[in-house]
Scaffold this motif. Structure first.
Motif, short mmCIF file in Angstrom:
data_model
loop_
_atom_site.label_atom_id
_atom_site.label_comp_id
_atom_site.label_asym_id
_atom_site.label_seq_id
_atom_site.Cartn_x
_atom_site.Cartn_y
_atom_site.Cartn_z
N TRP A 227 0.79 -1.24 0.00
CA TRP A 227 0.00 0.00 0.00
C TRP A 227 0.81 1.28 0.00
CZ3 TRP A 227 -4.61 -0.18 -1.85
CH2 TRP A 227 -5.33 -1.37 -1.76
N PRO A 228 1.84 1.40 0.91
CA PRO A 228 2.61 2.66 0.86
C PRO A 228 3.25 2.89 -0.51
CG PRO A 228 3.14 1.39 2.82
CD PRO A 228 2.27 0.52 1.99
N ILE A 229 3.90 1.84 -1.04
CA ILE A 229 4.60 2.05 -2.31
C ILE A 229 3.60 2.35 -3.42
CG2 ILE A 229 6.30 1.09 -3.88
CD1 ILE A 229 7.15 -0.82 -1.75
N TRP A 230 2.49 1.63 -3.38
CA TRP A 230 1.45 1.79 -4.39
C TRP A 230 0.93 3.22 -4.42
CZ3 TRP A 230 -1.06 0.73 -8.53
CH2 TRP A 230 -2.44 0.92 -8.66
N LEU A 231 0.70 3.79 -3.23
CA LEU A 231 0.17 5.16 -3.20
C LEU A 231 1.22 6.17 -3.64
CD1 LEU A 231 -2.03 4.81 -0.04
CD2 LEU A 231 -2.79 5.15 -2.38
N PHE A 232 2.48 5.91 -3.30
CA PHE A 232 3.55 6.79 -3.81
C PHE A 232 3.60 6.72 -5.32
CE2 PHE A 232 5.70 6.53 0.49
CZ PHE A 232 5.43 7.85 0.79
N THR B 190 9.67 12.73 -11.84
CA THR B 190 8.50 11.84 -11.71
C THR B 190 8.77 10.50 -12.38
OG1 THR B 190 7.61 12.99 -13.62
CG2 THR B 190 6.80 13.65 -11.48
N LEU B 191 9.52 10.53 -13.48
CA LEU B 191 9.87 9.25 -14.12
C LEU B 191 10.65 8.37 -13.17
CD1 LEU B 191 11.11 9.94 -17.76
CD2 LEU B 191 9.33 8.35 -17.03
N GLU B 192 11.60 9.00 -12.46
CA GLU B 192 12.40 8.21 -11.52
C GLU B 192 11.53 7.70 -10.38
OE1 GLU B 192 15.03 6.98 -12.18
OE2 GLU B 192 16.77 8.29 -12.26
N LEU B 193 10.64 8.56 -9.91
CA LEU B 193 9.75 8.13 -8.81
C LEU B 193 8.96 6.90 -9.20
CD1 LEU B 193 8.14 11.35 -7.29
CD2 LEU B 193 9.70 9.72 -6.21
N ILE B 194 8.32 6.98 -10.37
CA ILE B 194 7.48 5.83 -10.72
C ILE B 194 8.33 4.64 -11.10
CG2 ILE B 194 5.51 7.26 -11.39
CD1 ILE B 194 6.13 6.82 -14.22
N GLY B 195 9.54 4.90 -11.62
CA GLY B 195 10.43 3.78 -11.93
C GLY B 195 10.81 3.01 -10.68
N LEU B 196 11.23 3.75 -9.65
CA LEU B 196 11.64 3.09 -8.41
C LEU B 196 10.46 2.37 -7.77
CD1 LEU B 196 14.01 5.71 -6.74
CD2 LEU B 196 14.57 3.74 -8.13
N ALA B 197 9.33 3.08 -7.70
CA ALA B 197 8.17 2.47 -7.02
C ALA B 197 7.72 1.22 -7.76
CB ALA B 197 7.03 3.49 -6.94
N SER B 198 7.69 1.28 -9.09
CA SER B 198 7.17 0.11 -9.77
C SER B 198 8.17 -1.03 -9.76
CB SER B 198 6.70 0.44 -11.19
OG SER B 198 7.65 1.22 -11.84
N ALA B 199 9.48 -0.70 -9.73
CA ALA B 199 10.45 -1.79 -9.60
C ALA B 199 10.27 -2.49 -8.25
CB ALA B 199 11.86 -1.25 -9.73
N ALA B 200 10.07 -1.69 -7.21
CA ALA B 200 9.88 -2.29 -5.89
C ALA B 200 8.63 -3.15 -5.86
CB ALA B 200 9.79 -1.19 -4.84
N LEU B 201 7.57 -2.67 -6.51
CA LEU B 201 6.32 -3.44 -6.51
C LEU B 201 6.47 -4.73 -7.32
CD1 LEU B 201 3.70 -0.60 -6.89
CD2 LEU B 201 4.07 -2.04 -4.91
N THR B 202 7.24 -4.65 -8.40
CA THR B 202 7.44 -5.85 -9.22
C THR B 202 8.05 -6.97 -8.40
OG1 THR B 202 7.80 -4.41 -11.10
CG2 THR B 202 8.48 -6.67 -11.35
N ALA B 203 8.96 -6.59 -7.49
CA ALA B 203 9.68 -7.60 -6.73
C ALA B 203 8.88 -8.13 -5.55
CB ALA B 203 10.98 -7.01 -6.22
N LEU B 204 7.65 -7.65 -5.41
CA LEU B 204 6.91 -7.91 -4.17
C LEU B 204 6.69 -9.38 -3.87
CD1 LEU B 204 5.90 -5.83 -2.21
CD2 LEU B 204 3.63 -6.05 -3.21
#
Lengths: 497, 102, 488
Positions: free
Chosen positions: C113-118, C138-152
């Motif tokens: 949830w935290p990463i998803w909302l970020f 913003t590209l970097e923000l969504i890149g990092l967040a989505s990489a983290a979510l991918t590894a979930l």
């Protein structure tokens, strides 16, 4: 906006809404399902009759929605549209009764009837389409909603048949789409217009028009099973008998033929099409299909496959009729929409009855079957004799008009095609009739079900008798003002010539 | 001007070196270092180009950008390091094995 | 009265602020993370509706954050194009959130949830940005967040997929940032509106265009830079795959659009059209063929994304060539693909959950056992193929119209062929939903909401086909496509 404006929409919805509800019904609720089905049909029939009367007295029924700029979805009930709507909805009624009997107790009935009704929605939508884009839309909906019916049984064989069906029809759909968009970019309109709307660009883009015509005809030709685009139809016979009866013998192939009629008369106009030199090749292809289908039918032992090849051959009569160029031949072609429909559906009902009651699927198993199932066989015989063109059954009327029309426009070779095809029709139907009526029945049938009264379930017996009665009376009373033929005269006078 | 130009060329040089290393080296740590070197190259370029006309005050905006960039680079490196350690724990080596090979 | 209040409130700021706050609170209050997450997304949906109202009444507008104007401050800018992307984000965000509420285990949802909302905050900020440096951040923000979510899901495949994705996205961002540096040096601003007035055809501008485009193309996975996409999208958890394909890819394409329309168009020449058309064509054909031969469902859907990205660039190529209807094609394809593709990935998640695998030939009578999921797959598939009547059909219609208007027979053929190949892979899956498999497999229960979410998304993909005229008039507010292709 009056009530009349909305009637075409209501007709489409009266099969669509029941379909949506039926999808969500559980298997056990068959009373509710039947009720929904029949009330949908009832409403459709009432509305269609209403429009028949209205159109006869010159009433206009049309509704439009904007799809994108300059392009509307339009539903419009003219005489020709109603002709096909009437055919589909009446046969839908009879086939639904048959299907309820046929599928009683088998699994996934809700899914079956849901998609079955969607197919009807699409067919009626095709009939009422006021322009090419609306036509395309319902045409593809028909393609898609027929697919689950073909693979309904869930076997590997039916899955492959479904894939083959899609391969053909989706390629056809892509060609159709290309032709439609191209036509739109050139003319800026897609409205069906009596005598066509392409004349404005005839000088400038005549070669493009020829290619577009080929694309459109090829697109529709797949469903109409024109040679060499017919390959899906015999395989699709793995579907349950009601599907073969209504959809493959009537709705789907007729949708293709209906589309070709629309393109020739209301997109190009017969004169323009003839001017571009497009009608003669079309007549030749139709003739080849007629002969080819009949020849292949001769060698099929599986009854449904034999009927499928017969369908391929018979539907091309319609196309032949319009390609000959002339009001009489056109009458012959258009009337065959109905005549072939009632005759072929009778034959498929018969085939379904033999399979369901006795487990008979092959022609070679049909020895003496008339003794076991006389009434089914009577109706089957009427259908078969009609196909051959024996008077006074409906098929004779078709061939008569086609022959006269060919002579009128000086294309005598068509008579040869008609004669040859009649001979071939006799060649593949008469042996069946001979076996059934005159040979001794076997000691036991492959998979016999006994029903306490009569030769089979009543819900399976009545439909073929009724359609056989139609086939007979459409021929006998062709001259009456209430016959389909009389309506076709109205169509040709008002819309085509 | 020439000094600044030297820095800018050095920045691009770093970027290219990093790119080369990122592509040819299989080990994830080396890939990560390569990314960081590329980043440093870009930052160097940004700062060096901020003095646009000789003798005037340097433009502060690129410095602000570089600071933002550094923050991003640190977070990215931290995340990548976690991934690398987890991959090393699961597979026994800190390399990417492609799905297609299996 | 109320309308005045609605018009006066800077909803666009809340669109960024609220998800960040939501992310913080869902981290601090893990017990309520699901409630916080879902309600945040639903609120953003309302904000987007309010913004649409503002847009309809006053046209495109700027919001100066903190009252500082460019070049010092940060401007948020809203026109029809950003609005439709924000709306898409909110819609798919709500869907994915409801789905995720049932999908993740307790521990996973702690991080999710935290990463998803970020991530949502990042995407919204991206669509609101109006300068090239903010795009980078913003590209970097969504890149990092989505990489983290991918590894979930923490499996080997997920971790390697995420790592590869992270490296690719960092590489893309750095190339982009280098371009930003050159542009800033050359023209003294990062604000798109200012730059578009000052940009000239200098070597720095050309180098910047090359670097930025390369970085963005890598992130949007245009052939041949798509290699990272299938493993990443196929190994991520289903709601993440859905968002990756539906939104994250679109975000970099969106930046590309903005840059080309306002900045790089003076540099444009015929060769760029050919470049995008050729790569787009190969992407469509190659991606579709790859999808057709896949044996696993999620990989099939991921390769389908590769193909669909190709369509977008075909439309882009025609639009650069001055065919105005190609913009409508591009937007419509983007919209309908996002809705349909997220539905497909969520259905794939259901099937994976149901059987414990996603082998296509062992789908085993899904048509009867999960009729809602099958219906969602079929409807979304219809839109992906571009059959009438669906959003995909409208997009394809516009694209064909554009290619025929341009006499571009190559693109016409690719579009038709791509549609047939798409039908091939969609119906390959659907055919196997009817058949029985010989393997014995246990089936898990699927919560109803996990079936309904993809169905709703798929129905929306279909319904967009019915509202082309109002939607397009909304998108054209503020003339987001400039004068490119305005006059035929």
């Amino acid at each position: 906006m009056s009530f009349n404006t909305y009637i075409p929409l209501f007709v489409v919805l009266s099969s669509f809404l029941p379909a949506l509800i039926i999808f969500r019904l559980s298997e056990k609720q068959h009373t509710l399902r039947t009720l929904l089905n029949l009330s949908g049909i009832f409403i459709t029939l009432v509305l269609v009759i209403w429009m028949f009367v209205g159109v006869y007295y010159g009433e206009h029924y049309e509704i439009r929605f904007a799809l994108i700029q300059n392009l509307d979805i339009s539903l419009r009930a003219g005489p020709f549209a109603l002709f096909f709507t009437g055919l589909s909805s009446v046969l839908w009624f009879i086939t639904t009764i048959y299907a309820i009997g046929y599928l009683e107790g088998s699994a996934h009935s809700s899914r079956f009837f849901g998609f079955f009704n969607l197919c009807i929605t699409a067919t009626i939508g095709i009939a009422l389409s006021g322009n090419l884009i609306t036509f395309l839309l319902f045409y593809e909906i028909l393609t898609l909603s027929a697919y689950p019916l073909i693979i309904h049984r869930g076997t590997e064989e039916s899955r492959l048949a479904g894939s083959r069906y899609l391969l053909y029809t989706l390629i056809g759909g892509a060609l159709l789409l290309l032709g439609t968009v191209w036509l739109y970019t050139l003319t800026g309109t897609l409205e069906f217009t009596p005598k066509g709307f392409v004349q404005t660009i005839l000088q400038e883009h005549s070669s493009a028009l020829v290619i577009i015509f080929i694309l459109l005809i090829a697109g529709f030709g797949v469903k109409a099973a024109l040679f060499p685009l017919h390959g899906w139809l015999p395989q699709a016979m793995v579907a349950p008998a009601p599907v073969s009866a209504l959809l493959h013998a009537v709705a789907v192939v007729k949708a293709g033929a209906f589309g070709i009629v629309r393109v020739v008369y209301e997109v190009y106009g017969l004169e323009t099409a003839a001017f571009l030199g497009l009608t003669t090749p079309l007549a030749v292809i139709a003739s080849i299909t007629i002969i080819y289908g009949s020849l292949r039918a001769l060698f099929q032992d599986n009854l449904k496959r034999r009927l499928a090849f017969s369908t391929i051959s018979q539907v091309s009569y319609i196309i032949l009729g319009i390609a000959i160029v002339g009001p009489i031949a056109t009458t012959g072609g258009i009337i065959h929409l109905v005549h072939q429909g009632v005759m072929k559906i009778t034959l498929f009902f018969g085939a379904g009855n033999f399979a369901e009651t006795l487990g008979v699927y092959q022609v070679s198993q049909m020895n003496g079957i008339a003794k076991r199932m006389p009434w089914t066989m009577v109706s089957f015989t009427i259908g078969a004799l009609g196909m051959i063109g024996i008077p006074p059954i409906a098929g004779f009327i078709t061939k008569w008009y086609l022959g006269l029309g060919a002579l009128e426009s000086g294309q005598g070779w068509v008579i040869a095609v008609l004669a040859a095809s009649s001979l071939l029709n006799a060649g593949y139907f008469l042996p069946i009739l001979y076996r059934a009526w005159f040979l001794a029945p076997p000691k036991s049938w492959p998979d016999e079900h006994n029903f306490s009264k009569g030769e089979t379930k009543l819900s399976l017996l009545w439909p073929p008798l009724i359609t056989a009665f139609f086939a007979l009376s459409f021929g006998l009373f062709a001259a009456s003002p209430w016959s389909p033929l009389a309506w076709v005269h109205l169509i040709t006078q008002r819309e085509f010539f | 001007m020439s000094t600044l130009f030297f820095y800018a060329v050095a920045g691009i040089g770093l970027f290219c070196t990093g790119l080369y290393t990122l592509i040819v080296q299989a080990h994830l740590l080396r890939k990560l270092l390569a990314i960081n070197i590329m980043g440093s190259g870009v930052f160097l370029l940004l700062v060096s180009l901020s003095m646009r006309t000789a003798g005037t005050q340097p433009d502060p905006v690129p410095h602000a950008m570089v600071i933002t960039g550094i923050v991003v680079a640190i977070s990215a490196t931290a995340l990548a390091l976690v991934f690398m350690i987890k991959i090393a724990l699961k597979t026994g080596k800190a390399e990417l094995s492609s799905l297609e090979e299996k | 009265m109320y309308l005045k209040l609605v018009l006066a409130t800077p909803w666009e700021v809340f669109l960024i602020l609220l998800p960040i706050l939501g992310g913080l609170f869902s981290f601090l209050l893990p017990k309520f993370n699901k409630a916080i997450g879902i309600s945040t997304l639903i609120l953003t949906l309302f904000f987007v509706v309010f913004i649409a109202l503002k847009l309809r009444t006053q046209g495109a507008f700027y919001h100066l954050v903190g009252g500082w104007d460019a070049p010092l401050g940060i401007n948020l800018y809203i026109d029809g194009l950003s609005l439709v992307m924000l709306g898409l984000t909110a819609l798919i965000g709500v869907g994915a959130s409801v789905y995720a509420g049932k999908y993740f285990t307790q521990t996973q949802s702690l991080w999710f949830w935290p990463i998803w909302l970020f991530l949502i905050a990042g995407i919204n900020a991206l669509f609101l940005s109006q300068d090239i440096f903010n795009f980078y951040v913003t590209l970097e923000l969504i890149g990092l967040a989505s990489a983290a979510l991918t590894a979930l899901s923490n499996t080997k495949e997920a971790l390697t997929g995420a790592m590869r994705y992270l490296l690719v996205t960092l590489l893309g961002s750095l190339a982009y940032l280098l371009g930003v540096a050159l542009l800033y040096h050359g023209f003294g601003s990062v604000d798109i509106a200012i730059l578009s007035n000052t940009i000239e055809s200098t070597p720095a501008a050309w180098a910047a265009m090359g670097l930025m485009s390369a970085g963005l193309l890598l992130k949007s996975a245009l052939f041949p830079l798509h290699f990272w996409l299938p493993p990443a999208h196929a190994s991520a958890p289903a709601p993440i795959s859905a968002v990756l394909s539906a939104l994250i890819i679109k975000a970099s394409i969106y930046i590309q659009l903005r840059l080309w329309i306002s900045l790089f168009f003076p540099l444009h020449n015929f060769y760029f059209e050919i470049f995008f058309a050729v790569l787009g064509s190969i992407a469509v054909l190659w991606g579709s063929v790859q999808a057709l031969v896949q044996t696993r469902l999620k990989l099939l859907i991921a390769y389908s994304t590769v193909a669909q990205v190709g369509y977008l660039f075909l439309a882009f190529s025609l639009a650069l060539g001055g065919v105005s209807v190609a913009w409508s094609a591009l937007i419509y394809l983007m919209l309908s693909h996002a809705l349909a593709k997220s539905a497909l990935f969520l259905v794939a998640g259901n099937l994976l959950h149901f059987h414990g695998h996603d082998r296509i030939i062992d789908l085993d009578r899904i048509a009867q056992r999960l009729p809602l999921s099958t219906a969602a797959f079929a409807l979304a598939g219809v839109s992906i193929i571009g059959l009438p009547l669906s959003g995909g059909f409208i997009g394809k219609w516009f694209l064909l119209e554009a290619s025929l208007a341009d006499n571009n027979w190559g693109i016409t053929a690719v579009v038709l062929l791509g549609g047939l190949l798409a039908a091939g892979y969609i119906f390959k899956v659907l055919g196997f939903t009817f058949t029985k498999t010989t393997r014995t497999q246990k089936a898990q229960n699927i919560p109803l909401s996990m079936e309904l979410v993809p169905l709703c998304l798929a129905i929306m993909a279909i319904l967009t086909g019915f509202f082309a005229t109002p939607l397009l008039s909304l998108i054209h507010i503020g003339n987001p496509f400039g004068n490119i292709g305005a006059a035929p």
